[in-house]
Design a protein around this motif. Structure first.
Motif, PDB file in Angstrom:
ATOM      1  N   ALA A 183       0.941  -1.233  -0.064  1.00  0.00           N
ATOM      2  CA  ALA A 183       0.152   0.122  -0.032  1.00  0.00           C
ATOM      3  C   ALA A 183       0.706   1.278   0.053  1.00  0.00           C
ATOM      4  O   ALA A 183       0.602   2.222  -0.621  1.00  0.00           O
ATOM      5  CB  ALA A 183      -0.944  -0.015   1.380  1.00  0.00           C
ATOM      6  N   PHE A 184       1.942   1.211   0.753  1.00  0.00           N
ATOM      7  CA  PHE A 184       2.866   2.166   0.789  1.00  0.00           C
ATOM      8  C   PHE A 184       3.439   2.510  -0.589  1.00  0.00           C
ATOM      9  O   PHE A 184       3.442   3.743  -0.971  1.00  0.00           O
ATOM     10  CB  PHE A 184       4.058   2.118   1.849  1.00  0.00           C
ATOM     11  CG  PHE A 184       4.879   3.333   2.040  1.00  0.00           C
ATOM     12  CD1 PHE A 184       4.492   4.299   2.827  1.00  0.00           C
ATOM     13  CD2 PHE A 184       6.226   3.185   1.573  1.00  0.00           C
ATOM     14  CE1 PHE A 184       5.426   5.377   2.952  1.00  0.00           C
ATOM     15  CE2 PHE A 184       7.108   4.204   1.660  1.00  0.00           C
ATOM     16  CZ  PHE A 184       6.850   5.337   2.302  1.00  0.00           C
ATOM     17  N   ILE A 216      -2.424   5.704   2.076  1.00  0.00           N
ATOM     18  CA  ILE A 216      -2.597   4.700   2.636  1.00  0.00           C
ATOM     19  C   ILE A 216      -3.841   5.160   3.866  1.00  0.00           C
ATOM     20  O   ILE A 216      -4.312   6.155   4.061  1.00  0.00           O
ATOM     21  CB  ILE A 216      -1.325   4.417   3.414  1.00  0.00           C
ATOM     22  CG1 ILE A 216      -0.611   5.471   4.323  1.00  0.00           C
ATOM     23  CG2 ILE A 216      -0.454   3.769   2.388  1.00  0.00           C
ATOM     24  CD1 ILE A 216       0.477   5.093   4.902  1.00  0.00           C
ATOM     25  N   SER A 217      -4.117   4.080   4.596  1.00  0.00           N
ATOM     26  CA  SER A 217      -5.257   4.017   5.599  1.00  0.00           C
ATOM     27  C   SER A 217      -4.566   4.499   6.737  1.00  0.00           C
ATOM     28  O   SER A 217      -3.349   4.414   7.208  1.00  0.00           O
ATOM     29  CB  SER A 217      -5.959   2.803   5.793  1.00  0.00           C
ATOM     30  OG  SER A 217      -5.213   1.898   6.524  1.00  0.00           O
ATOM     31  N   LEU A 218      -5.283   5.089   7.923  1.00  0.00           N
ATOM     32  CA  LEU A 218      -4.862   5.308   9.008  1.00  0.00           C
ATOM     33  C   LEU A 218      -4.378   4.272   9.936  1.00  0.00           C
ATOM     34  O   LEU A 218      -3.146   4.446  10.706  1.00  0.00           O
ATOM     35  CB  LEU A 218      -5.771   6.104   9.963  1.00  0.00           C
ATOM     36  CG  LEU A 218      -5.391   7.038  11.082  1.00  0.00           C
ATOM     37  CD1 LEU A 218      -4.282   7.881  10.565  1.00  0.00           C
ATOM     38  CD2 LEU A 218      -6.311   7.800  11.850  1.00  0.00           C
ATOM     39  N   GLU A 219      -4.669   2.892   9.664  1.00  0.00           N
ATOM     40  CA  GLU A 219      -4.251   1.960  10.310  1.00  0.00           C
ATOM     41  C   GLU A 219      -2.846   1.559   9.696  1.00  0.00           C
ATOM     42  O   GLU A 219      -1.929   1.130  10.440  1.00  0.00           O
ATOM     43  CB  GLU A 219      -5.088   0.595  10.205  1.00  0.00           C
ATOM     44  CG  GLU A 219      -6.473   0.608  11.052  1.00  0.00           C
ATOM     45  CD  GLU A 219      -7.457   1.531  10.234  1.00  0.00           C
ATOM     46  OE1 GLU A 219      -7.618   1.676   9.004  1.00  0.00           O
ATOM     47  OE2 GLU A 219      -8.016   2.288  10.926  1.00  0.00           O
ATOM     48  N   ALA A 268      -0.927   3.709   8.569  1.00  0.00           N
ATOM     49  CA  ALA A 268       0.022   4.629   8.871  1.00  0.00           C
ATOM     50  C   ALA A 268       0.609   4.533  10.269  1.00  0.00           C
ATOM     51  O   ALA A 268       1.598   4.363  10.750  1.00  0.00           O
ATOM     52  CB  ALA A 268      -0.681   6.054   8.799  1.00  0.00           C
ATOM     53  N   ASP A 269      -0.553   3.929  11.054  1.00  0.00           N
ATOM     54  CA  ASP A 269      -0.065   3.474  12.390  1.00  0.00           C
ATOM     55  C   ASP A 269       1.119   2.383  12.490  1.00  0.00           C
ATOM     56  O   ASP A 269       1.881   2.413  13.390  1.00  0.00           O
ATOM     57  CB  ASP A 269      -1.428   3.035  13.312  1.00  0.00           C
ATOM     58  CG  ASP A 269      -2.146   4.063  14.117  1.00  0.00           C
ATOM     59  OD1 ASP A 269      -1.441   5.033  14.396  1.00  0.00           O
ATOM     60  OD2 ASP A 269      -3.168   3.961  14.407  1.00  0.00           O
ATOM     61  N   GLU A 270       0.772   1.458  11.715  1.00  0.00           N
ATOM     62  CA  GLU A 270       1.636   0.366  11.571  1.00  0.00           C
ATOM     63  C   GLU A 270       3.115   0.896  11.130  1.00  0.00           C
ATOM     64  O   GLU A 270       4.064   0.531  11.572  1.00  0.00           O
ATOM     65  CB  GLU A 270       1.378  -0.444  10.542  1.00  0.00           C
ATOM     66  CG  GLU A 270       1.989  -1.874  10.712  1.00  0.00           C
ATOM     67  CD  GLU A 270       1.628  -2.899   9.562  1.00  0.00           C
ATOM     68  OE1 GLU A 270       0.647  -2.837   9.027  1.00  0.00           O
ATOM     69  OE2 GLU A 270       2.485  -3.908   9.212  1.00  0.00           O
ATOM     70  N   ILE A 271       3.267   1.826  10.355  1.00  0.00           N
ATOM     71  CA  ILE A 271       4.623   2.264   9.669  1.00  0.00           C
ATOM     72  C   ILE A 271       5.126   3.107  10.788  1.00  0.00           C
ATOM     73  O   ILE A 271       6.240   3.159  11.015  1.00  0.00           O
ATOM     74  CB  ILE A 271       4.367   3.008   8.399  1.00  0.00           C
ATOM     75  CG1 ILE A 271       3.586   2.147   7.191  1.00  0.00           C
ATOM     76  CG2 ILE A 271       5.695   3.834   7.956  1.00  0.00           C
ATOM     77  CD1 ILE A 271       3.462   2.876   6.158  1.00  0.00           C
ATOM     78  N   ALA A 272       4.270   3.995  11.418  1.00  0.00           N
ATOM     79  CA  ALA A 272       4.760   4.954  12.614  1.00  0.00           C
ATOM     80  C   ALA A 272       5.258   4.124  13.604  1.00  0.00           C
ATOM     81  O   ALA A 272       6.283   4.249  14.203  1.00  0.00           O
ATOM     82  CB  ALA A 272       3.495   5.779  13.052  1.00  0.00           C
ATOM     83  N   ASN A 273       4.824   2.818  14.052  1.00  0.00           N
ATOM     84  CA  ASN A 273       5.044   2.234  15.070  1.00  0.00           C
ATOM     85  C   ASN A 273       6.539   1.365  14.815  1.00  0.00           C
ATOM     86  O   ASN A 273       7.384   1.384  15.412  1.00  0.00           O
ATOM     87  CB  ASN A 273       4.184   1.099  15.367  1.00  0.00           C
ATOM     88  CG  ASN A 273       4.108   0.694  16.797  1.00  0.00           C
ATOM     89  OD1 ASN A 273       4.538   1.275  17.501  1.00  0.00           O
ATOM     90  ND2 ASN A 273       3.468  -0.661  16.830  1.00  0.00           N
TER      91      ASN A 273
END
Ligand code: ADP
Ligand code: MG
Length: 731
Positions: free
Chosen positions: A50-51, A61-64, A66-71
């Motif tokens: 997706a990225f 990308i979706s917020l979920e 983005a969360d995964e990438i941020a983490n």
């Protein structure tokens, strides 16, 4: 002993700890970046895909996700010892900006955990209301927002006591207007891509999904010893010397260019390179430049947007590392009068997603026709919009360079090299209504030679030179953020690519033969833009006259050059290609005029202080020495009846008179300068910039002339400002 002499005695190379054997670059290149490779290892396959779609097709990308990438980014950073993160951006003032936040989040009384959410990755709110917005943000909505730019990898900046994760972002207003230099660059790349894909389709290249500009900026700079720097208010506050008599030995022997690099300097270069490699900046060459104490770093070229980030980072690194070596890195365009200034040659080309450079002639007649079509588009862009290129490099520092004898003039012309020029001339003359395949071959373009550097790069004086598979825009200033010049190049070339494609379309509707249609359009563009091509010496006096005859603009003043930004047709061009809205470009015009004024005001006030607190007192001391001496001599002559040569006494008298007059003129002109600054406060920014260019700058030069004359006679021990001959020759 004077301050300056004290500094002189204390100059020494610093004792560097002996390094462990340098590591192989490939073993650590990019280790401080959250590269695609790093990301792939730390997130799920779906999110990674997706990225990539986001990068290549713009599908968010979706917020979920983005969360995964941020983490993942946070875990990776923490594993490398990072405790803070920042959104890193490029405001319109030319520096980079950051506001740091810790990863910590409170979970209970006295308890914290490290946390970083997708929300925080994607958007930040630095409350950056003090950044100039040129009126875009009304005071009630003063906030600016940062938004993640996923195309540039996050990186870690190390300092002695900690590490910070920097996330490249764009900087926008609440309504999405660009408040930075990065977003317009990204937009211009998109415009360029669309236009180029369109043209390539005509040539049967239907497979190309993306075209982007590539860029390799050659960064020039000076290094001087920090002890000297600390004693020069002008270098400290204005980045350049406002006074200083020329050194008897400057660059006239030309013994510095490509000379052996001094050990102290090469140590600095090694350390910069190591830091750069960790950040994934592909530094390639380093060497001595023309002026004493002037050097250059050049990287391997990259996608423009990454190249722009990397160049900003490199400039910051150079400044930081220099200090560790008790050196100061000067990025100003003209730190020293009388010797070369510093520029940043911007090598620019365009590439497609299949790995082809569109400015490289190919193997077949069709490929070469395509190359010539792109080339014609470039010529037309520069011919029609040289004003925008000029505007993109208009700033106070660069004003000292453009048009002076060591830098490309303010007249923008294109150099193509003998071979390519000949081919274009033949095309211009030789195209008939019907062009057979045979004719294409006869014109010598069936197999164009690869134009490598050795064949084309003989002219170092041209501001826009074809140097084999790329153009080199040489008018960019050394301290400049390259985003804006690239944005302008991309935009005007996008427009021209569209034009060429359109014209080919029109020609095709009348003339079914593709080759003929293309050749006709190319020939016409070559003819129409002939005046922008110049193969001779751009520094020569005759070129000024010739350019005038051709009607090419020659704009020396920054304020005048910037006016191109708000010209009606140019605003329409920016709006059509969605690079700047009218409001955005008008804002930039105001900010850059304002910045010019601020720069000159800082310089003038600094000069005033130096003159009054440093130069005049030293002059008066010397004046006293002379008058005491004269008094002693005349008394002796009278009292002791010593015979003195009349000429010698007269010489002393006239020298004293001369020195006194210079001190007077320096003071008088400084007062006049303050008066001028006062007068300037009463007029608009535009008028002020004009006043500064036309009156303040000549006055400052005038003051400088007298100060420099004094420097040459005042006793060495009472002159506290480090001299050119000292600063320019490193020990
Ligand atoms: P010079 O003769 O000016 O020293 P070089 O061939 O050494 O030229 O290259 C100077 C710069 O041009 C380097 O930074 C290089 O990466 C860059 N460059 C080379 N090819 C391209 C390209 N296709 N697009 C953008 N920059 C390029
Ligand atoms: Mg070059």
């Amino acid at each position: 002993m004077g301050l300056r002499q004290d500094a002189l005695l204390n100059i020494k190379g610093i004792d560097l700890e002996k390094n462990v054997l340098p590591k192989k670059v490939s073993s650590y290149f990019g280790e401080n970046t959250f590269s695609m490779e790093n990301m792939r290892k730390h997130i799920s396959k779906e999110t990674f895909e997706a990225f990539k779609r986001w990068l290549n097709e713009g599908k968010t990308i979706s917020l979920e996700q983005a969360d995964e990438i941020a983490n993942a980014m946070k875990d990776w950073a923490i594993s490398r010892g990072v405790t803070y993160y920042t959104h890193w951006f490029q405001p319109m003032t030319g520096l980079t900006a950051e506001k740091h936040d810790s990863f910590i989040s409170i979970t209970g009384p006295g308890k914290v955990i490290e946390k970083f959410s997708g929300n925080k990755l994607i958007q930040g709110e630095p409350d950056a209301s003090s950044f100039p917005s040129g009126g875009i943000r009304a005071t009630f909505e003063a906030r600016g927002y940062t938004a993640w730019d996923p195309s540039s990898p996050a990186f870690i900046i190390e300092s002695k006591f900690g590490k910070t994760l920097c996330i490249p972002t764009i900087f926008i207003s609440y309504h999405g207007e660009a408040l930075d230099k990065k977003l317009p660059l990204l937009r211009s790349d998109e415009a360029l891509s669309k236009a180029a894909i369109n043209l390539l389709k005509l040539f049967g290249r239907k497979d190309v999904k993306k075209v982007f500009s590539t860029c390799g900026p050659e960064q020039e700079y000076f290094l001087i010893d920090k002890n000297y720097y600390n004693l020069r208010q002008d270098l400290l506050l204005a980045g350049r010397t406002l006074v200083g008599a020329p050194s008897p030995k400057g660059q006239q022997l030309e013994d510095q260019y490509f000379g052996t690099i001094k050990e102290r300097v090469v140590n600095f270069m090694f350390e910069v390179a190591e830091e750069a490699y960790k950040l994934g900046i592909p530094l390639m060459t380093r060497h001595n430049e023309v002026a004493p104490h002037q050097y250059e770093f050049a990287p391997i070229f990259e996608e423009s947007n990454i190249a722009a980030d990397h160049n900003q980072l490199l400039m910051e690194l150079m400044k930081k590392v220099a200090l560790r070596h008790n050196l100061v890195c000067l990025l100003h365009e003209k730190p020293f009068a009388g010797i070369n200034g510093s520029g940043k040659h911007l090598n620019w080309s365009l590439a497609d997603d299949k790995g082809n450079n569109l400015l490289n002639p190919g193997e077949t007649p069709e490929d070469n026709l395509q190359f010539l079509a792109v080339l014609a588009a470039v010529l037309r862009a520069v011919y029609n919009h040289s004003d925008l290129l000029r505007a993109s490099v208009a700033m106070a520092g660069n004003e000292h360079r453009l048009g002076a004898n060591e830098a490309p003039p303010a007249i923008i012309s294109v150099f193509l090299g003998e071979q390519l020029s000949k081919i274009l001339d033949m095309i211009e003359k030789g195209v008939k209504n019907k062009v057979s395949k045979r004719a294409v071959i006869d014109l010598g373009i069936a197999r164009l030679p690869k134009f490598n550097k050795d064949m084309t790069d003989r002219n170092r004086t041209s501001p826009f030179a074809f140097t084999g598979a790329k153009f080199e825009f040489r008018a960019v200033g050394s301290s400049q953020n390259i985003s804006t010049p690239i944005t302008m190049i991309n935009t005007i070339i996008a427009e021209s690519l569209d034009y060429v494609a359109q014209e080919i379309g029109k020609a095709l509707s009348k003339n079914k033969d593709f080759n003929s249609a293309v050749m006709q359009v190319i020939a016409r563009v070559i003819k129409e833009t002939r005046d922008v091509r110049f193969e001779g010496n751009n520094y020569a006096e005759e070129w000024l006259k010739e350019a005038k005859r051709r009607g090419l603009p020659n704009v020396a003043a920054t304020y005048e050059a910037l006016e191109a930004l708000i010209e009606k047709d140019n605003i329409a061009l920016f709006e059509k290609y969605k690079v700047f809205s009218k409001e955005e470009i008008v804002a930039r015009y105001h900010i850059w005029i304002h910045l010019y004024n601020l720069t000159l005001e800082i310089e003038a006030h600094t000069l005033n202080e130096m003159v009054n607190s440093c130069v005049v007192p030293a002059g008066l001391k010397y004046q006293k020495l002379l008058s005491d001496n004269l008094q002693v001599i005349t008394t002796l002559k009278k009292g002791a009846g010593i015979k003195l040569e009349v000429a010698a006494v007269n010489d002393l008298k006239s020298h004293l008179a001369d020195v006194s007059a210079k001190i007077y003129y320096v003071r008088r002109n400084a007062r006049e300068m303050l008066g001028l600054l006062e007068k300037a406060t009463k007029v608009s920014d535009e008028k002020r910039a004009k006043l500064y260019f036309e009156e303040l700058k000549p006055l400052m030069e005038h003051i400088r002339k007298h100060v420099d004359d004094l420097e040459l006679v005042v006793s060495d021990d009472s002159w506290d400002l480090p001299k050119y001959r000292e600063m320019l020759f490193i020990k």
